[in-house]
Design a protein around this motif. Structure first.
Motif, PDB file in Angstrom:
ATOM      1  N   VAL A   1       0.857  -1.298   0.088  1.00 14.86           N
ATOM      2  CA  VAL A   1      -0.064   0.026   0.209  1.00 14.86           C
ATOM      3  C   VAL A   1       0.876   1.260  -0.078  1.00 14.86           C
ATOM      4  CG1 VAL A   1      -1.927  -1.125   1.100  1.00 14.86           C
ATOM      5  CG2 VAL A   1      -0.254   0.018   2.454  1.00 14.86           C
TER       6      VAL A   1
ATOM      7  N   ASN B   1       2.444   2.883  -2.335  1.00 14.65           N
ATOM      8  CA  ASN B   1       2.154   3.777  -3.468  1.00 14.65           C
ATOM      9  C   ASN B   1       0.842   4.492  -3.489  1.00 14.65           C
ATOM     10  OD1 ASN B   1       0.639   1.348  -4.045  1.00 14.65           O
ATOM     11  ND2 ASN B   1       1.000   1.384  -6.156  1.00 14.65           N
ATOM     12  N   LEU B   2      -0.051   4.120  -2.686  1.00 14.92           N
ATOM     13  CA  LEU B   2      -1.394   4.665  -2.562  1.00 14.92           C
ATOM     14  C   LEU B   2      -1.266   6.149  -2.083  1.00 14.92           C
ATOM     15  CD1 LEU B   2      -3.576   1.873  -1.009  1.00 14.92           C
ATOM     16  CD2 LEU B   2      -2.976   2.418  -3.434  1.00 14.92           C
ATOM     17  N   LYS B   3      -1.886   6.966  -3.069  1.00 15.98           N
ATOM     18  CA  LYS B   3      -1.697   8.689  -2.723  1.00 15.98           C
ATOM     19  C   LYS B   3      -2.615   9.218  -1.877  1.00 15.98           C
ATOM     20  CE  LYS B   3       0.273   8.691  -7.449  1.00 15.98           C
ATOM     21  NZ  LYS B   3       0.279   9.349  -8.773  1.00 15.98           N
TER      22      LYS B   3
ATOM     23  N   GLN C   1      -3.534   9.982   1.292  1.00 18.77           N
ATOM     24  CA  GLN C   1      -4.173   9.102   2.288  1.00 18.77           C
ATOM     25  C   GLN C   1      -3.068   8.609   3.421  1.00 18.77           C
ATOM     26  OE1 GLN C   1      -5.834   5.398   0.835  1.00 18.77           O
ATOM     27  NE2 GLN C   1      -5.215   5.865  -1.100  1.00 18.77           N
TER      28      GLN C   1
ATOM     29  N   ILE D   1      -2.595   5.487   6.064  1.00 21.19           N
ATOM     30  CA  ILE D   1      -3.018   4.078   6.008  1.00 21.19           C
ATOM     31  C   ILE D   1      -2.477   3.408   7.109  1.00 21.19           C
ATOM     32  CG2 ILE D   1      -2.575   1.953   4.896  1.00 21.19           C
ATOM     33  CD1 ILE D   1      -3.064   3.085   2.273  1.00 21.19           C
TER      34      ILE D   1
ATOM     35  N   SER E   1      -8.038   3.316   6.123  1.00 16.74           N
ATOM     36  CA  SER E   1      -7.342   4.755   5.264  1.00 16.74           C
ATOM     37  C   SER E   1      -8.266   5.895   5.715  1.00 16.74           C
ATOM     38  CB  SER E   1      -7.316   4.509   3.807  1.00 16.74           C
ATOM     39  OG  SER E   1      -7.017   5.892   3.278  1.00 16.74           O
TER      40      SER E   1
ATOM     41  N   ASP F   1      -7.072   3.539  -9.197  1.00 16.65           N
ATOM     42  CA  ASP F   1      -5.850   4.031  -9.166  1.00 16.65           C
ATOM     43  C   ASP F   1      -5.085   3.992  -7.453  1.00 16.65           C
ATOM     44  OD1 ASP F   1      -5.606   4.309 -11.583  1.00 16.65           O
ATOM     45  OD2 ASP F   1      -5.844   6.538 -11.558  1.00 16.65           O
ATOM     46  N   ASP F   2      -6.104   4.448  -6.698  1.00 17.00           N
ATOM     47  CA  ASP F   2      -5.577   4.773  -5.211  1.00 17.00           C
ATOM     48  C   ASP F   2      -6.419   3.939  -4.067  1.00 17.00           C
ATOM     49  OD1 ASP F   2      -4.139   6.948  -5.866  1.00 17.00           O
ATOM     50  OD2 ASP F   2      -5.858   8.114  -6.166  1.00 17.00           O
ATOM     51  N   VAL F   3      -6.725   2.687  -4.444  1.00 21.73           N
ATOM     52  CA  VAL F   3      -7.419   1.650  -3.543  1.00 21.73           C
ATOM     53  C   VAL F   3      -6.655   0.391  -3.855  1.00 21.73           C
ATOM     54  CG1 VAL F   3      -9.357   0.431  -2.724  1.00 21.73           C
ATOM     55  CG2 VAL F   3      -9.614   2.747  -3.459  1.00 21.73           C
ATOM     56  N   TYR F   4      -6.121  -0.292  -3.000  1.00 23.05           N
ATOM     57  CA  TYR F   4      -5.506  -1.712  -3.411  1.00 23.05           C
ATOM     58  C   TYR F   4      -6.338  -2.643  -3.868  1.00 23.05           C
ATOM     59  CZ  TYR F   4      -2.363  -5.653  -2.104  1.00 23.05           C
ATOM     60  OH  TYR F   4      -1.860  -7.013  -2.442  1.00 23.05           O
TER      61      TYR F   4
END
Length: 264
Positions: free
Chosen positions: A78, A80-82, A84, A86, A97, A120-123
């Motif tokens: 996780v 690379n998730l922008k 947020q 976590i 998140s 793009d932003d959720v695993y």
């Protein structure tokens, strides 16, 4: 005495008695057969009871039985998730998140901004599909898709978005089911029409009910050391006097599960 006339009268009487007994026997057989709804069709019974339902299909449906378990997530998954913050909870099987900037959702209707965020932003966000919008809790619930269909009523494969008063996502929590081991290969199972008949005959549909949606998916009631066992089901969302209930039908053996009774 005219014996010939008397004989004819006796023959006619016995014929009428035989016909009467035959009709009685056939009626009794029909009454004792639990698989028969009588002369009326299922649609006639539903119409009489004022039970409405969406259009259903009698086409062939296929499902399978498999085991699956929660995925253990590591920080690298996780990283690379922008935009947020976590944290990993429940032995790293749940993502929690908090978003730095709220994302517009549109309630039941996905906005382009939300679709992009989910992808793009959720695993593994594309592995989930919309299930329901809970206006009271201000939540959007998405279920994971496994074997081409959703896993239903299972916190082990669920994505729940928390909304603010403007229907914007401010946070979410997520679990993910991992590798699936097949216990039984894909086979023909119950159609949605046959599943509806099973629910009706089980006595769960009350007069003046509205079946809001019918969904095919997977559900688990059995836990093994190798993972939970999932089997194919039909889910009926039913509204009656402002209350919503869910009835599940095992698509393999027609067993009916009343989720309200299960919770009690």
């Amino acid at each position: 005495m005219d014996w010939r006339k008397t004989e004819i009268i006796f023959i006619i009487a016995f014929l009428l008695l035989d016909i009467f007994l035959g009709v009685m026997f056939l009626n009794k057989q029909a009454t004792n057969d639990p698989d028969k709804l009588g002369n009326d069709t299922l649609q006639d019974h539903l119409k009489t009871d004022n039970i409405t339902y969406p259009e259903l299909s009698s086409k062939e449906v296929y499902g399978e039985v498999f085991t699956a378990d929660k995925v253990t997530i590591n920080e690298k998954d996780v990283s690379n998730l922008k935009n947020q913050t976590i944290s990993l909870t429940n032995n790293s099987t749940e993502i929690v998140s908090t978003l730095q900037n709220p994302v517009k959702t549109g309630g039941k209707k996905e906005t382009e901004e939300f679709k992009k965020f989910l992808e793009d932003d959720v695993y593994k966000g594309s592995s989930y599909e919309f299930w329901k919008y809970d206006e009271e809790k201000q939540e959007l619930v998405y279920n994971q898709v496994v074997k081409d269909d959703m896993v239903l009523f299972d916190t082990a494969g669920q994505l729940v978005f928390k909304l603010n008063n403007d229907n914007e996502i401010v946070s979410y929590r997520q679990t993910l089911l991992g590798k699936q081991d097949d216990l039984q290969e894909k086979k023909k199972v119950l159609s949605s029409v046959d599943a509806l008949e099973a629910v009706y005959q089980h006595g769960d549909l009350k007069t003046d009910s509205k079946i809001k949606q019918v969904v095919f998916g997977y559900y688990t009631t059995v836990q093994l050391s190798s993972g939970d066992v999932y089997f194919p089901i039909w889910c009926f969302e039913v509204e009656h006097k402002g209350m919503t209930s869910y009835f599940l039908v095992n698509a393999k053996d027609e067993q009916v599960i009343n989720l309200d009774e299960t919770k009690q």
